[in-house]
Design an enzyme around this catalytic site. Sequence first.
Site, PDB file in Angstrom:
ATOM      1  N   GLU A   1       4.459   0.912  30.585  1.00 62.94           N
ATOM      2  CA  GLU A   1       4.254  -0.241  29.702  1.00 62.94           C
ATOM      3  C   GLU A   1       2.843  -0.779  29.795  1.00 62.94           C
ATOM      4  OE1 GLU A   1       6.960  -3.574  30.088  1.00 62.94           O
ATOM      5  OE2 GLU A   1       8.210  -2.784  28.502  1.00 62.94           O
TER       6      GLU A   1
ATOM      7  N   HIS B   1      14.975  20.677  44.715  1.00 66.94           N
ATOM      8  CA  HIS B   1      15.924  21.700  44.295  1.00 66.94           C
ATOM      9  C   HIS B   1      16.263  21.573  42.814  1.00 66.94           C
ATOM     10  CE1 HIS B   1      16.272  22.655  48.524  1.00 66.94           C
ATOM     11  NE2 HIS B   1      16.242  21.348  48.717  1.00 66.94           N
TER      12      HIS B   1
ATOM     13  N   LYS C   1      12.225  -4.668  20.017  1.00 68.58           N
ATOM     14  CA  LYS C   1      13.070  -5.834  20.291  1.00 68.58           C
ATOM     15  C   LYS C   1      13.297  -6.638  19.014  1.00 68.58           C
ATOM     16  CE  LYS C   1      12.686  -7.808  24.900  1.00 68.58           C
ATOM     17  NZ  LYS C   1      12.046  -8.821  25.732  1.00 68.58           N
TER      18      LYS C   1
HETATM   19  O1  LIG Z   1      12.296 -10.829  31.256  1.00 68.85           O
HETATM   20  P1  LIG Z   1      12.604 -10.597  29.828  1.00 68.85           P
HETATM   21  O2  LIG Z   1      11.857 -11.545  28.930  1.00 68.85           O
HETATM   22  O3  LIG Z   1      14.085 -10.642  29.563  1.00 68.85           O
HETATM   23  O4  LIG Z   1      12.095  -9.175  29.465  1.00 68.85           O
HETATM   24  C1  LIG Z   1      12.628  -7.996  30.002  1.00 68.85           C
HETATM   25  C2  LIG Z   1      11.806  -6.817  29.541  1.00 68.85           C
HETATM   26  O5  LIG Z   1      11.793  -6.897  28.134  1.00 68.85           O
HETATM   27  C3  LIG Z   1      10.899  -6.109  27.399  1.00 68.85           C
HETATM   28  O6  LIG Z   1      11.443  -4.863  27.199  1.00 68.85           O
HETATM   29  C4  LIG Z   1       9.515  -6.049  27.956  1.00 68.85           C
HETATM   30  O7  LIG Z   1       8.767  -5.067  27.332  1.00 68.85           O
HETATM   31  C5  LIG Z   1       9.532  -5.827  29.431  1.00 68.85           C
HETATM   32  O8  LIG Z   1       8.220  -5.897  29.940  1.00 68.85           O
HETATM   33  C6  LIG Z   1      10.389  -6.857  30.102  1.00 68.85           C
HETATM   34  O9  LIG Z   1      10.370  -6.632  31.475  1.00 68.85           O
END
Ligand SMILES: O=P(O)(O)OC[C@H]1O[C@H](O)[C@H](O)[C@@H](O)[C@@H]1O
Length: 436
Positions: A275, A296, A407
């Site tokens: 990331e 293995h 997202k």
């Molecule tokens: O901690 P949050 O806001 O729930 O995010 C959880 C995760 O969400 C996303 O996928 C981000 O790209 C991540 O970097 C993050 O760790």
Amino acid sequence: MTDLTVDLGNALAAEARPGVSEGALDRLDDRVARAHETITAGMAADGFGYASLGLPERTDPGAIEAAVADLDADHVLTVGIGGSALGAATVSAALGLADRHHTLDNVDPVETRRLLDALPLDRTTVNVVSRSGTTAETLANFLVVREAMDEAGVDWTERTVVTTGAEGPLRTAATEQGLPALSVPEGVPGRFSALSAVGLVPAAVLGGDIEGVVRGGAAGREALLAGGSLFDYPGYAYGAVAYALEQRGATVTAMLPYAESLEPFAEWFAQLWAESLGKDGLGQTPARALGATDQHSQLQLYRGGRHDKLVTLVRPRERADMAVPATDVEGMSYLGDATLGELLDAEFEATEASLAAADQPNIRVELPRVDGPGIGRLLYEMEAACVLAGELLGVETFAQPAVEWGKRAARGLLGGGEFPEAEAVAEKTTRVVGGE
Ligand SMILES: O=P(O)(O)OC[C@H]1O[C@H](O)[C@H](O)[C@@H](O)[C@@H]1O
């Protein structure tokens, strides 16, 4: 030897293809010195992302322990994802708490049901973690866990702790329900937050040595501030050589710890590296492996495949050991003089040598032990390595626009708001083979 060390010998141009020459390392060190100025200035100003490297100074283990002191539990169920889950899993495993710390970091209904059926909910602390407080998977799982506790006659408000940002739905829920709530520190992206409450709460609930973890991180920070050269700071040595190898064609990075208790570390590292550095057409693709098991399974590729990989072998210098019972059965008797630890160490060295013999670049990382200070130091130095590699690559280490895109698309599909990204789902090209 009490500190973490990084051995670059098998990544040098004289030993590996691709490899880095001593002259190239000297030239790279000038760039490392300039990057170090940017990094330390960012740390001093608590700049976004750079603030992560100041965490060992800002994290107060006593305050975390006090916040969870009333949560008497045999198990912790962390509800979180990505940076809100992997650091905590890594710390807990290193502290020997893996059997009592469980993670819901997926929305697979079968696994969620299995876990909820298996756990004694009246002896379980629910640890909900989300920096943004808006991650769909985490919020959905939290609602499911709450209902399961209600149905089991357990008051979830008595058994839940929340770690989140200053605002958002999770902060609001915590305030409304009067739940103990800790903060994801300002300026720290989730994948860099392991050395804060985000990574430490489960171990604190279960009585683990979180003070040692923070101490290990602090030792890493002190060494970084005293350094500034890849020739004296292991984290920079790792980050600089990983960068140089990426530039020379090692576009895959395989993390291969030789300790079961470090298996989650490889997963944490994969998120950190992918990331943070996977931008602008650059970055190394992380592969997760475990020694000796994956000797293995994956080793054939690492040794005999393309020269597009950096393999990192990680091991503790000391571990609890177990003798292999003596036998005079032919073909087995040689094992009777050894311990399991000696066998694992022999396999570590054999794998390293076999990669070197095939000119495949590899790096050895050693820590004193897998314990609080050991894991704190390892996490810190890998974060420093990543920040340095990001500076050298010239990418925005602390953003993750590609993940945010997905997202938003998912939220749009679920009716969670108007997101143009959701339209791209309908525009998918299909050319199906199979079916009626
Ligand atoms: O901690 P949050 O806001 O729930 O995010 C959880 C995760 O969400 C996303 O996928 C981000 O790209 C991540 O970097 C993050 O760790």
